[in-house]
Design a protein around this motif. Structure first.
Motif, PDB file in Angstrom:
ATOM      1  N   PRO A 160      -2.590  -1.212  22.391  1.00 41.97           N
ATOM      2  CA  PRO A 160      -3.894  -1.479  22.969  1.00 41.97           C
ATOM      3  C   PRO A 160      -4.852  -0.657  22.164  1.00 41.97           C
ATOM      4  O   PRO A 160      -4.654   0.456  21.802  1.00 41.97           O
ATOM      5  N   ALA A 161      -5.923  -1.510  21.749  1.00 44.74           N
ATOM      6  CA  ALA A 161      -6.963  -0.796  21.176  1.00 44.74           C
ATOM      7  C   ALA A 161      -7.942   0.214  22.052  1.00 44.74           C
ATOM      8  O   ALA A 161      -8.576   0.917  21.374  1.00 44.74           O
ATOM      9  N   THR A 162      -7.634   0.184  23.369  1.00 47.87           N
ATOM     10  CA  THR A 162      -8.081   1.319  24.107  1.00 47.87           C
ATOM     11  C   THR A 162      -7.753   2.572  23.937  1.00 47.87           C
ATOM     12  O   THR A 162      -8.290   3.466  24.421  1.00 47.87           O
ATOM     13  N   GLU A 163      -6.491   2.799  23.003  1.00 53.71           N
ATOM     14  CA  GLU A 163      -6.080   3.998  23.096  1.00 53.71           C
ATOM     15  C   GLU A 163      -6.452   4.554  21.752  1.00 53.71           C
ATOM     16  O   GLU A 163      -6.369   3.856  20.507  1.00 53.71           O
ATOM     17  N   LYS A 164      -7.109   6.007  21.688  1.00 51.18           N
ATOM     18  CA  LYS A 164      -7.526   6.436  20.586  1.00 51.18           C
ATOM     19  C   LYS A 164      -6.526   6.661  19.331  1.00 51.18           C
ATOM     20  O   LYS A 164      -7.016   6.535  18.042  1.00 51.18           O
ATOM     21  N   SER A 165      -5.229   6.768  19.740  1.00 56.42           N
ATOM     22  CA  SER A 165      -4.382   6.893  18.610  1.00 56.42           C
ATOM     23  C   SER A 165      -3.969   5.633  17.852  1.00 56.42           C
ATOM     24  O   SER A 165      -3.285   5.668  16.697  1.00 56.42           O
ATOM     25  N   SER A 166      -4.435   4.637  18.369  1.00 51.40           N
ATOM     26  CA  SER A 166      -4.022   3.214  17.799  1.00 51.40           C
ATOM     27  C   SER A 166      -5.031   3.110  16.214  1.00 51.40           C
ATOM     28  O   SER A 166      -6.025   3.722  15.912  1.00 51.40           O
ATOM     29  N   TRP A 167      -4.145   2.448  15.557  1.00 51.75           N
ATOM     30  CA  TRP A 167      -4.641   2.442  13.985  1.00 51.75           C
ATOM     31  C   TRP A 167      -4.940   0.888  13.498  1.00 51.75           C
ATOM     32  O   TRP A 167      -3.863  -0.212  14.028  1.00 51.75           O
ATOM     33  N   GLU A 168      -5.813   0.271  12.709  1.00 51.80           N
ATOM     34  CA  GLU A 168      -6.124  -0.911  12.125  1.00 51.80           C
ATOM     35  C   GLU A 168      -7.030  -0.599  10.868  1.00 51.80           C
ATOM     36  O   GLU A 168      -7.753   0.391  11.072  1.00 51.80           O
ATOM     37  N   GLY A 169      -6.895  -1.290   9.910  1.00 51.72           N
ATOM     38  CA  GLY A 169      -7.738  -1.314   8.790  1.00 51.72           C
ATOM     39  C   GLY A 169      -7.043  -1.588   7.565  1.00 51.72           C
ATOM     40  O   GLY A 169      -6.376  -2.715   7.637  1.00 51.72           O
ATOM     41  N   MET A 170      -7.191  -1.034   6.430  1.00 50.50           N
ATOM     42  CA  MET A 170      -6.620  -1.402   5.006  1.00 50.50           C
ATOM     43  C   MET A 170      -5.336  -0.615   4.776  1.00 50.50           C
ATOM     44  O   MET A 170      -5.394   0.385   4.745  1.00 50.50           O
ATOM     45  N   LYS A 171      -4.393  -1.396   4.173  1.00 49.53           N
ATOM     46  CA  LYS A 171      -3.394  -0.901   3.438  1.00 49.53           C
ATOM     47  C   LYS A 171      -3.252  -1.164   2.001  1.00 49.53           C
ATOM     48  O   LYS A 171      -3.787  -2.349   1.361  1.00 49.53           O
ATOM     49  N   VAL A 172      -2.659  -0.169   1.238  1.00 50.98           N
ATOM     50  CA  VAL A 172      -2.757  -0.603  -0.251  1.00 50.98           C
ATOM     51  C   VAL A 172      -1.187  -0.376  -0.833  1.00 50.98           C
ATOM     52  O   VAL A 172      -0.527   0.703  -0.518  1.00 50.98           O
ATOM     53  N   PHE A 173      -0.887  -1.242  -1.693  1.00 49.76           N
ATOM     54  CA  PHE A 173       0.555  -1.264  -2.138  1.00 49.76           C
ATOM     55  C   PHE A 173       0.468  -1.014  -3.837  1.00 49.76           C
ATOM     56  O   PHE A 173      -0.327  -1.755  -4.374  1.00 49.76           O
ATOM     57  N   ASP A 174       1.337  -0.428  -4.204  1.00 47.57           N
ATOM     58  CA  ASP A 174       1.654  -0.217  -5.731  1.00 47.57           C
ATOM     59  C   ASP A 174       2.433  -1.513  -6.208  1.00 47.57           C
ATOM     60  O   ASP A 174       3.463  -1.695  -5.464  1.00 47.57           O
ATOM     61  N   ILE A 175       2.040  -2.652  -6.878  1.00 45.35           N
ATOM     62  CA  ILE A 175       3.030  -3.582  -7.298  1.00 45.35           C
ATOM     63  C   ILE A 175       3.257  -3.798  -8.750  1.00 45.35           C
ATOM     64  O   ILE A 175       3.370  -4.800  -9.418  1.00 45.35           O
TER      65      ILE A 175
END
Length: 493
Positions: A160-175
Motif C-alpha cells: 500500500p502507498a499508505t506505508e512509508k517504506s513503499s517505493w515507486e519511481g524510475m529504474k535504470v538498466f544497462d543494455i
C-alpha cells in the motif's frame, strides 16, 4: 488478415447502450488507467442491450467479428508476436538500431526487428510495476514504476502507498548487452512515475517524470503535487542518478475540475510530456491542462502558454509536435482507457485529439485551437476505445501521424490542414468479447525506419507495412534511436 468490407456508415454503431454516457458522467472526471497493482482491471459486464448491439454490429458488417483483423488497402499486417513469459498488459515502445523495446506491466521485452517480417525475442526481463513506460538512450534503458512496491527490486511485491517504506519511481538498466540487461539504478519520485520523457545530452540524460493523484494518506505523494520530478543521470555513472529539481508548473493549482468544470479532471500533475530538444521546446498533457514550455535550461523548464478545454476534454493524456513546430496534437483519454467511447452516443468531439496551432515567437508563443480529430470507424459498445500514443510519420511538407486507439486499432491520419484532419489508413481487430468490456488493443503505434510497430495490450507485438504515395517518402528516413516522447529533428533546416 484481409481488407475490411465496405463500412455501411461511419461511426454508425447504434446508440443502444443508453446507460454508457450516464456511467461516464457518474464516474466523475476521467483519469488515466488507475494503478491496479500489477494486473489489469477485471472485464466489466455489459447489459443485454450492449450485448445485442455488439452482436448486431458484427452481423451487419459495421464492426469486425471477435478477434477478426481488418485494415485499409494501404496497410499490410506483416507479423504478430504473442505475449510469452510476461503476461501483464503491454505498454509503450522505444527503438534503437535493429531493436525494439516493449514495456509490459510485468517488465520489458527486447525484439530484434532486423527483419520486420519476423521479429525475434532477444530478452525478457521480469520486473513488475504498473506502466513500465520505457525509453532508451545509448547504453541505458529507463523504466517507470507507477504502483506502490515493497522495495525497488525486480522481485518486489505490491504494498500500500499508505506505508512509508513503499517505493515507486524510475529504474535504470544497462543494455550494452541486449541479451542480458543489468539493473543499475533506481530513483524514488513523488507519486511514482506514470510516464517519463528523456532530454538527452552528451554526458547526462535528464528525465522528466510525470505523475499525479496525490493523497494526504500517502507519505511519499503529498498534495499539492503541481509539478514534475527532474532526474539527472550521468551516462558514465548511472548509479549516481538523482532528483535535481521539482519545478512547479501550476502555481495556481491548475484546472480545479468538478464542480467548477464538470467532467474534467482536476490537475494534480502531468500525465505525459513530449520534448523537441532541437527547438528547446516541450508540450505537456497535464490532466486538465495543456502546456507549452521552454526547456532551454532542462533542469528549470519555463511555461510559455497554457490552455484548457472544459467542454470536450476530460483528461489531457499526451502531446505530439509536427515537424515544423507550428502545431501540437493533444489527446484526450476520455474514460481513462476503460470505456467504450468511439460511438454515436459520445460523438466526434469528446475523447478526440485536439489540434492546436502554435503562433507567435519565443516566449510569446500561444496555443490556438483549430479542430478535433477522432476515428469515425464504428466500434462496438464492448470495445474499449480511446485516443492513445502515436508518432509523426516523417514526410517533408506534410503533417502525418500514426496513432493507437486501443480497440479502435491503429489509425494513420493527415493534419496538414489543421482545421480539416482526415484518416488515410487503419488496422484493427474486432471486439475481444461481446459479453464484457475488456481492456485490449494497441497501447502504442509508432513509425520507425519504414514500418509501423504496435504494442497490443492483449495480443502482442504487431508489425505493419504502410504503402501510400502520401507516406512513402518517409521510408527514406532512418534513425539510430527513437523515443517518441523525445521527438527528433527529421529534416535539417
Amino acid at each position: 488478415m484481409h481488407t475490411s468490407p465496405v463500412r455501411r456508415r461511419r461511426l454508425g454503431v447504434a446508440a443502444a447502450a443508453a446507460g454508457l454516457l450516464a456511467t461516464l458522467l457518474m464516474a466523475g472526471p476521467a483519469a488515466a488507467t488507475p494503478d491496479p497493482g500489477d494486473t489489469a482491471a477485471a472485464p466489466t459486464g455489459v447489459s443485454a442491450a450492449q450485448r445485442a448491439e455488439a452482436t448486431a454490429a458484427i452481423r451487419s458488417g459495421e464492426v469486425p467479428g471477435v478477434d477478426e483483423i481488418v485494415h485499409s488497402d494501404n496497410i499490410t499486417h506483416l507479423a504478430n508476436v504473442p505475449k510469452d513469459a510476461l503476461k501483464g498488459l503491454n505498454t509503450d515502445l522505444a527503438f534503437q538500431g535493429k531493436y525494439a523495446f516493449a514495456g509490459n506491466y510485468d517488465g520489458f521485452r527486447i525484439f530484434d526487428i532486423g527483419n520486420p517480417r519476423s521479429p525475434k525475442t532477444v530478452a525478457q526481463v521480469l520486473c513488475p510495476g504498473s506502466q513500465n513506460d520505457i525509453s532508451v538512450s545509448g547504453n541505458l534503458l529507463f523504466l517507470s514504476t507507477d504502483s506502490s512496491r515493497s522495495d525497488n527490486s525486480c522481485s518486489s511485491t505490491t504494498q500500500p502507498a499508505t506505508e512509508k517504506s513503499s517505493w515507486e519511481g524510475m529504474k535504470v538498466f544497462d543494455i550494452s548487452d541486449k541479451r542480458n540487461p543489468k539493473y543499475v539504478a533506481a530513483v524514488e519520485t513523488a507519486c511514482g512515475s506514470h510516464t517519463h520523457t528523456l532530454v538527452p545530452e552528451r554526458k547526462n540524460v535528464y528525465v522528466y517524470v510525470s505523475s499525479y493523484s496525490p493523497s494526504a494518506t500517502f507519505p511519499d505523494c503529498q498534495p499539492p503535487h503541481d509539478g514534475i520530478s527532474v532526474i539527472k543521470v550521468p551516462r558514465d555513472a548511472p548509479e549516481k542518478a538523482a532528483v535535481v529539481n521539482f519545478p512547479v508548473l501550476f502555481p495556481d493549482g491548475g484546472n480545479p475540475g468538478a464542480p467548477e468544470n464538470p467532467g474534467v479532471s482536476k490537475t494534480t500533475g502531468c500525465h505525459d510530456i513530449t520534448v523537441l530538444p532541437s527547438k528547446d521546446l516541450a508540450a505537456g498533457a497535464c490532466m486538465g491542462d495543456g502546456l507549452l514550455f521552454s526547456i532551454k535550461d532542462p533542469e528549470n523548464p519555463k511555461i510559455i502558454d497554457r490552455v484548457q478545454d472544459n467542454v470536450n476534454f476530460a483528461f489531457w493524456h499526451s502531446a505530439t509536435f509536427n515537424q515544423t513546430t507550428d502545431k501540437v496534437v493533444f489527446t484526450d483519454e476520455l474514460g481513462g482507457g476503460g470505456a467504450a467511447t468511439c460511438n454515436e452516443e459520445i460523438g466526434p468531439k469528446r475523447g478526440a485529439n485536439g489540434i492546436y496551432d502554435i503562433v507567435g515567437r519565443g516566449d510569446h508563443r500561444k496555443l490556438v485551437f483549430r479542430s478535433y480529430f477522432k476515428i469515425d470507424r464504428p466500434q462496438a459498445d464492448t470495445e474499449v476505445c480511446v485516443a492513445h500514443n502515436g508518432s509523426i510519420i516523417p514526410v517533408e511538407g506534410r503533417d502525418l501521424m500514426v496513432q493507437a486507439w486501443y480497440q479502435g486499432g491503429v489509425s494513420v491520419w493527415d493534419f496538414t490542414d489543421s482545421s480539416k484532419p482526415k484518416e488515410i489508413g487503419y488496422f484493427e481487430r474486432g471486439p475481444v468479447s461481446t459479453d464484457a468490456v475488456t481492456t485490449a488493443g494497441p497501447w502504442s503505434a509508432y513509425y520507425y525506419n519504414g514500418y509501423i510497430y504496435s504494442n497490443d495490450i492483449a495480443k502482442g507485438f504487431d508489425v505493419l507495412k504502410l504503402d501510400d504515395r502520401r507516406t512513402d517518402p518517409a521510408k527514406r528516413v532512418r534513425l539510430d534511436e527513437l523515443n517518441v516522447q523525445t521527438q527528433p529533428e527529421y529534416f535539417d533546416r
